[in-house]
Scaffold this motif. Sequence first.
Motif, short mmCIF file in Angstrom:
data_model
loop_
_atom_site.label_atom_id
_atom_site.label_comp_id
_atom_site.label_asym_id
_atom_site.label_seq_id
_atom_site.Cartn_x
_atom_site.Cartn_y
_atom_site.Cartn_z
N LEU A 142 28.50 -28.72 -0.56
CA LEU A 142 27.79 -29.10 -1.68
C LEU A 142 28.68 -30.24 -2.39
CD1 LEU A 142 25.64 -28.74 -3.84
CD2 LEU A 142 27.20 -26.86 -5.18
N TYR A 143 29.96 -30.06 -2.40
CA TYR A 143 30.77 -31.27 -3.27
C TYR A 143 30.65 -32.58 -2.41
CZ TYR A 143 32.86 -27.13 -5.56
OH TYR A 143 33.08 -26.22 -6.31
N ARG A 144 30.68 -32.45 -1.24
CA ARG A 144 30.60 -33.81 -0.10
C ARG A 144 29.17 -34.21 -0.54
NH1 ARG A 144 28.63 -35.00 4.67
NH2 ARG A 144 29.98 -36.62 6.11
N LYS A 145 28.26 -33.67 -0.74
CA LYS A 145 26.91 -34.36 -0.90
C LYS A 145 27.09 -35.07 -2.12
CE LYS A 145 23.95 -31.18 1.52
NZ LYS A 145 22.73 -30.25 1.07
N VAL A 146 27.59 -34.74 -3.28
CA VAL A 146 27.81 -35.33 -4.57
C VAL A 146 28.72 -36.64 -4.57
CG1 VAL A 146 28.27 -35.30 -6.80
CG2 VAL A 146 27.47 -33.28 -5.73
N LEU A 147 29.81 -36.46 -3.81
CA LEU A 147 30.82 -37.50 -3.61
C LEU A 147 30.14 -38.55 -2.91
CD1 LEU A 147 34.12 -35.53 -3.17
CD2 LEU A 147 33.54 -36.82 -5.13
N GLN A 148 29.43 -38.25 -1.95
CA GLN A 148 28.87 -39.21 -1.04
C GLN A 148 27.84 -40.04 -1.73
OE1 GLN A 148 26.63 -37.71 2.43
NE2 GLN A 148 26.93 -39.53 3.62
N ALA A 149 26.91 -39.40 -2.52
CA ALA A 149 25.94 -39.90 -3.30
C ALA A 149 26.27 -41.03 -4.23
CB ALA A 149 24.84 -38.82 -4.00
N TYR A 150 27.42 -40.83 -4.71
CA TYR A 150 28.17 -41.51 -5.78
C TYR A 150 28.97 -42.72 -5.36
CZ TYR A 150 25.18 -39.53 -9.60
OH TYR A 150 24.50 -39.19 -10.58
N ALA A 151 29.61 -42.51 -4.20
CA ALA A 151 30.44 -43.22 -3.51
C ALA A 151 30.03 -44.87 -3.69
CB ALA A 151 31.07 -42.94 -1.97
N PRO A 152 30.95 -45.84 -4.02
CA PRO A 152 32.47 -45.64 -4.36
C PRO A 152 32.60 -45.26 -5.93
CG PRO A 152 31.85 -48.13 -4.44
CD PRO A 152 30.51 -47.11 -4.12
N ARG A 153 31.57 -44.80 -6.74
CA ARG A 153 31.71 -44.47 -7.97
C ARG A 153 32.74 -43.27 -8.36
NH1 ARG A 153 26.66 -45.98 -6.75
NH2 ARG A 153 25.82 -47.91 -7.79
N PRO A 154 33.29 -43.23 -9.35
CA PRO A 154 34.29 -42.12 -9.60
C PRO A 154 33.32 -40.69 -9.90
CG PRO A 154 34.20 -43.41 -11.36
CD PRO A 154 33.62 -44.24 -10.24
N VAL A 155 34.00 -39.65 -9.43
CA VAL A 155 32.97 -38.49 -9.77
C VAL A 155 34.28 -37.33 -10.16
CG1 VAL A 155 31.91 -36.23 -8.99
CG2 VAL A 155 31.40 -38.58 -7.97
N ASN A 156 33.96 -36.92 -11.40
CA ASN A 156 34.95 -36.18 -12.34
C ASN A 156 34.40 -34.47 -12.20
OD1 ASN A 156 37.14 -38.13 -13.61
ND2 ASN A 156 34.87 -38.80 -14.51
N MET A 157 35.11 -33.93 -11.17
CA MET A 157 34.70 -32.67 -10.91
C MET A 157 35.49 -31.58 -11.68
SD MET A 157 33.74 -32.27 -6.70
CE MET A 157 32.11 -33.03 -6.12
N ARG A 158 34.77 -31.07 -12.43
CA ARG A 158 35.43 -29.89 -13.52
C ARG A 158 35.70 -28.54 -12.56
NH1 ARG A 158 32.50 -28.34 -18.77
NH2 ARG A 158 31.17 -27.07 -17.35
N THR A 159 36.96 -28.17 -12.61
CA THR A 159 36.97 -26.71 -11.76
C THR A 159 36.24 -25.69 -12.47
OG1 THR A 159 39.11 -26.53 -13.23
CG2 THR A 159 39.05 -27.52 -10.90
N LEU A 160 36.19 -24.60 -11.96
CA LEU A 160 35.37 -23.53 -12.59
C LEU A 160 35.57 -23.02 -13.96
CD1 LEU A 160 33.45 -21.35 -11.83
CD2 LEU A 160 35.28 -19.64 -11.04
#
Length: 768
Positions: A493-511
């Motif tokens: 799941l995380y890879r899809k999000v990072l790929q969609a926005y690359a090279p833009r930054p993605v701030n992933m909040r932990t649980l």
Amino acid sequence: MHQSPLNALTSIVEQIARTGDPKAVMSNIVQSLRELMQVDVCSLYLCTPDFKHLILAATEGLSPRAVGKAKLKLDEGLVGHIASSLSTLNLGNAPADDRFVFIPETHEMPYYRFLGVPLLHLRKLIGVLVIQGKERQPFPQEAEAFLITVASQLAGTLAQLQSKGEWYKKRNPRQGYRRFPGLKGAPGLGMGKLRLVRPHLSLDQVKAACTSEAEAEKNAISEALAAVSEELESGSGHLGQHLPSDLNALFNVYQMMLQSPELSQQILARIDAGDNAPWALKQTIDAMAEQFLQADDPYLKARAEDICNIGQRILNQLLSRERPSTEAPDEALILTGELISIADLAEFPLHQIHGIICTQGSTLSHTAILANALGIPAVMGVEQFEPEQHKGATLIADGHRAECVLNPPAALLAEYQRMIDDEQRFMQGLERLRNQPAITRDGFTVSLLTNTGLLADATPGLLRGAEGVGLYRSEIPFMIHENFPTEQEQYTLYRKVLQAYAPRPVNMRTLDIGGDKQLPYFDISETNPYLGWRGIRFSLDNAQLLISQVRAMLRADIEHGNLRLLVPMISRIDEIQSFRRYVEKAVDALNREGHEVRMPAIGMMIEVPSAMLLLPRLTPYIDFVSIGSNDLTQYLLAVDRNNPRVSGLFDHLHPAVLVALEQIHRQCEALGLPVSLCGEMASDPAAVLLLVAMGYRCLSLSAYNIPRIKLLIRSINRETLLSLLEQTRQCNSETEVRALLAPVLAEAGWGRDSRPSLPGDTASGATH
């Protein structure tokens, strides 16, 4: 009084709970109080819906012919004095008082002693409760104290009756234009035909009934079960790629319950015993739900709601087998019900859903979150609205002003249609700004990022010009799973999000669970969950979950390198120290395993005031800061925004919040820490003016609002806002702050969230 005050109150409340008719409720109140207090008269006066008069709504002791007719202004007579002064009045000779007004139809001349108390709910006058007697002396202090207590307990119930106005004047529910206030769910305007999502009897309304045609009833049940199964099988297709696979799992849970032999066998056995199909269904569903509720496992407890939903669907099929569809394929619909689920939305093509109205729920309900993500206007908690009385009516969902408009007159309908057309053209016109920077006229640039995490499709932010993800809510997969997701499931799941926005930054909040976000399979029961086991506290105490999540995020980042870790609910220095050590260990371990991961930037959320005060000492362990404006406001003001008693006090433009935001920005600037702000504040145009003036260069908001906020920023001069910021420092309330900002917003052309002027409405167009 023969009963203790507590027992007496309990008795009255229980009677009200068993009564549905407004007149019967009020009659029960005055009758019970008259008996309990052993008085000659007990009367209830309620404010008219326009709050200009008091009407005798119910009485025991005065003439029943006066009910609905005896009318006083809010400052007229003894009752009016209580209403205007909001104070208790206890007299021994009421007719001799200068304020006394004789109303002939009440026949109250024999009564001298008089005790009246105001009924107040959420700082608003609802009415007046009065007892009277023939003695020429005031009521004892014990009676006065008890009546005050009763009034405080009953005010909330009576407020609902008073606001609906059914006790005051009968109206044809299918005629006449009305507005019903609610809570903001999702912004926008939608207009269409009211579509009751559950248009038939609810299960709890089914009455006992027999049948002499058992075979026909069993065939009907079998057909209904098959129809619901087919409905669930194909239902998620309407939402298609808009839903992640995790949400589709909800349909699987429903299917498993539906196909349970226990369900069909119990229903058929009851039909064989003589019950008709709906009554057999109700009894079976009630019994199964009760079994789930009695379970110790919180996951099983949560399934009680699911089995009730299944039962309602079966009942709907039973009662609608021969009912033809009444909608044209492209007819605009406003879906209406108590709480509309994801499964309910899946029954309709998305292009037909022009709005959602829920009579229950809050701004943080899953329905509201989903509506925001899909760009559908939604209004929650419209308690006064009874949609079953208005089937097929024209309805407007005004998400900007948090209200629904029923049967608008032609002129108003045309005006709303004009606004909807304008909004669509406006949004289409903003597409030209997608790749343009959010820069003020005097050159101050603001990065606009998006909040995401609910939908599998992460592109809405990109389509609206997001420069990255400022907040990715990683807890959503945890909340909709039946157990903790594995590292590999999270990685995918995380890879899809990072790929969609690359090279833009993605701030992933932990649980970030706890508070209002609970896991169905991991019960956290606390007296005060907002001050309890939530965010980083939970993650550190469950290190294996944290390590698994961090590893999944680091692995997902290998290909694109745009991950930034964001830690929620930091309140102590050792929390961020521990978190950083876990990340460093995970990086080392993954590299030893052959995964070429990097050490990402680590940021913390400033939500707890202590983090703001400890910022200089936290700096060595972080690379950036993100302000969670929703929780920071909640904790600074000690206001639970989901509590209807105090939610009106929640406002991120409160002077204390503005002081805190200025202080945080100055500290970050001095410490060399990049700082951003996410939450509802970033979508509020008035707040954005002040944030730009303070110097904030990065905001994270819902994809829907990015084009609007970008346009606002591009239409202002930051230099002119600096003096405005200085003036707000002298304001004593958020009301003063908004009044100060209103002319500037108007000058910037920010009137697109306003609605047309409605009869009797003096409110300004833009609200928060």
